[in-house]
Design an enzyme around this catalytic site. Structure first.
Site, mmCIF file in Angstrom:
data_model
loop_
_atom_site.group_PDB
_atom_site.id
_atom_site.type_symbol
_atom_site.label_atom_id
_atom_site.label_comp_id
_atom_site.label_asym_id
_atom_site.label_seq_id
_atom_site.Cartn_x
_atom_site.Cartn_y
_atom_site.Cartn_z
ATOM 1 N N LYS A 33 1.053 -1.210 0.108
ATOM 2 C CA LYS A 33 0.119 -0.033 0.151
ATOM 3 C C LYS A 33 1.024 1.327 -0.083
ATOM 4 C CE LYS A 33 -0.636 0.594 5.152
ATOM 5 N NZ LYS A 33 -1.406 0.559 6.108
ATOM 6 N N GLY A 180 11.356 1.498 26.250
ATOM 7 C CA GLY A 180 11.405 0.202 25.523
ATOM 8 C C GLY A 180 12.589 0.359 24.556
ATOM 9 N N GLY A 265 4.666 1.485 22.294
ATOM 10 C CA GLY A 265 4.467 0.147 21.787
ATOM 11 C C GLY A 265 3.748 0.181 20.061
ATOM 12 N N ASP A 305 4.903 -9.091 12.192
ATOM 13 C CA ASP A 305 4.477 -8.228 13.251
ATOM 14 C C ASP A 305 2.830 -8.692 13.332
ATOM 15 O OD1 ASP A 305 6.983 -7.190 13.680
ATOM 16 O OD2 ASP A 305 6.086 -5.222 13.569
ATOM 17 N N HIS A 438 42.709 -13.406 18.419
ATOM 18 C CA HIS A 438 43.101 -12.417 19.379
ATOM 19 C C HIS A 438 43.940 -11.576 18.394
ATOM 20 C CE1 HIS A 438 44.960 -10.466 22.682
ATOM 21 N NE2 HIS A 438 46.102 -10.625 22.155
#
Length: 464
Positions: A33, A180, A265, A305, A438
């Site tokens: 979109k 957060g 959030g 999500d 190292h």
């Protein structure tokens, strides 16, 4: 045209799924979109990390004397920083679009809405409504910032995590509501650029999901940079003033700043897209899925999500690949929920994978832990970045690694080795007996693994 796969949303879950499906020979259409790349590429991970680099470099320039260098007159120009961000984002977005063309993925711009279990209607001001049909559907619509009712953003003085990236002039003061990951990252960015920063969080921990030792180290880092913390003291009211915004906290304290950033959030993008109409089950707006990322309707998958498991771009990409492979016939393709790393770009950086100490206790798992401070490493001193440590948690019985938690230089890169170790069921002895070059920062992982066994070589009695 009938497609093998139709994907709704071209963020890091959707676009990766589209490319993988095309690589496997499927005919693919993807619907977006707004902008290819979604929140992560356009308004999240990438521009914030570009901004983070500018802020850190500015801070390092002002500390150049520590490296035997003289640098005077350094000035931060927010408008130029944002312009650089946008250039990076534009180039990466164009790269994704080129990948679509190379793999013959059909890209459609417009609003997509499910009409049937195998059909999406796409509407746009550019063309009449189109019906796109596919044997399988993947929903990857993502998430968006939550609104704070007491102080809705106007993107002039009150911003969300998207609109703050369009700010062209640095405010003298900024109040961040929510803390957060995003709140802590932006707090350090704007503080490094010279802004007075306040940070408020409902809980006493800046990032609630973090291991306790890391949260304590993060609080020290925020205080060290003179970020004013209001932990456990959330806002209860807010109002606009002539000079900015006044925020009233639960304690009764009122704080006035030029600008406010709301980071309370994110919420799933799932309303008005026809999900319920076709019979999809929703839980608090999220789409529950099984181990293959399949919803309650066979043939319809959801990733990223909008699923609500881990709001992480790389997890969305992983889910996208699993969903595609399962949709195209690989019944063994399942999501790995065990070894999911996360990186947080504060200073020092934070990275974590696996269980925390608290989670082990809640689950009744007997464990041992070891840690190693970066200040005991020669490479950390050479870099001038000695704050932080690596913490390794392992099962008491067999020494299998349960979790690794890092705060320190290059933590986001160091977590890769730890994620592989966790995924492969490695023990602390496996890591300890692996030769680490190292001088490197990776030596801290080796030494922390050795410390679980009480065998760290270079560990002094240093406060973490």
């Amino acid at each position: 045209m009938q497609y093998d796969l139709v994907i709704l949303g071209a963020g890091p879950g959707g676009y990766v799924a589209a490319i993988r499906a095309a690589q496997l020979g499927a005919r693919v259409s993807i619907i977006e979109k707004e902008l290819v790349g979604g929140t992560c590429l356009n308004w999240g991970c990438i521009p914030t990390k570009a901004m983070y680099k500018s802020a850190r470099l500015f801070e390092q320039i002002r500390q150049a004397d520590h490296f035997g260098l003289s640098c005077t007159g350094a000035v931060a120009h927010l408008d130029k920083i944002i312009s650089r961000n946008q250039k990076i984002v534009r180039e990466l977005r164009q790269g994704v679009e080129r990948l679509f063309r190379r793999h013959r993925v059909n890209l459609l711009f417009g609003e997509g809405r499910l009409r049937r279990h195998n059909e999406i209607e796409v509407t746009s001001s550019e063309h009449p409504p189109q019906q796109v049909c596919g044997r399988r559907i993947i929903i990857a619509t993502g998430s968006e910032p939550k609104v704070l009712q007491i102080l809705p953003w106007d993107n002039q003085r009150v911003f969300n995590t998207r609109s703050i990236l369009e700010l062209r002039q640095l405010p003298r003061s900024l109040f961040i509501i929510g803390g957060g990951v995003s709140g802590c990252e932006f707090a350090q960015i704007f503080r490094a650029l010279g802004c007075e920063v306040h940070l408020s969080k409902r809980s006493r921990e800046p990032i609630k999901s973090l291991d306790g030792d890391l949260n304590r180290a993060l609080v020290r880092s925020l205080k060290k940079r003179r970020i004013i913390l209001h932990l456990g003291d959330p806002p209860v009211a807010g109002r606009y003033t002539e000079s900015g915004v006044e925020v009233t906290l639960q304690s009764g304290k009122a704080v006035c700043t030029e600008a406010v950033l709301v980071t309370v959030g994110r919420m799933p993008v799932s309303t008005g897209l026809g999900f319920r109409k076709v019979g999809l089950t929703l839980k608090n707006g999220f789409l529950p899925v099984d181990e293959h990322c399949q919803t309650n309707i066979p043939g319809i998958y959801a990733i990223g999500d909008v699923v609500g498991e881990h709001l992480l771009a790389h997890y969305a990409s992983h889910q996208g690949i699993v969903a595609v492979e399962h949709a195209l016939g690989n019944g063994k393709a399942v999501v790995d929920k065990h070894a999911v790393p996360a990186a947080i770009y504060t200073d020092p950086e934070i990275a974590t994978v696996g269980l925390t100490s608290r989670q082990c206790q809640e689950l009744g798992i007997s464990y041992r832990q070891g840690n190693f401070p970066f200040r005991a490493l020669g490479k950390a001193h050479a870099l001038g970045e000695i704050d932080g440590f690596v913490k390794v948690i392992a099962a008491e019985e067999d020494g299998c690694i349960l979790g690794v938690h890092i705060i320190g230089p290059e933590a986001g890169s160091l977590i890769g080795e730890c994620t592989l170790a966790l995924k492969q069921g490695a023990t602390v002895e496996d890591v300890a007996r692996t030769i680490h070059a190292h001088p490197t920062l990776n030596e801290a992982v080796w030494e922390a693994a050795e410390d679980v066994r009480g065998l760290a070589i270079h560990k002094l009695d240093l406060k973490l």
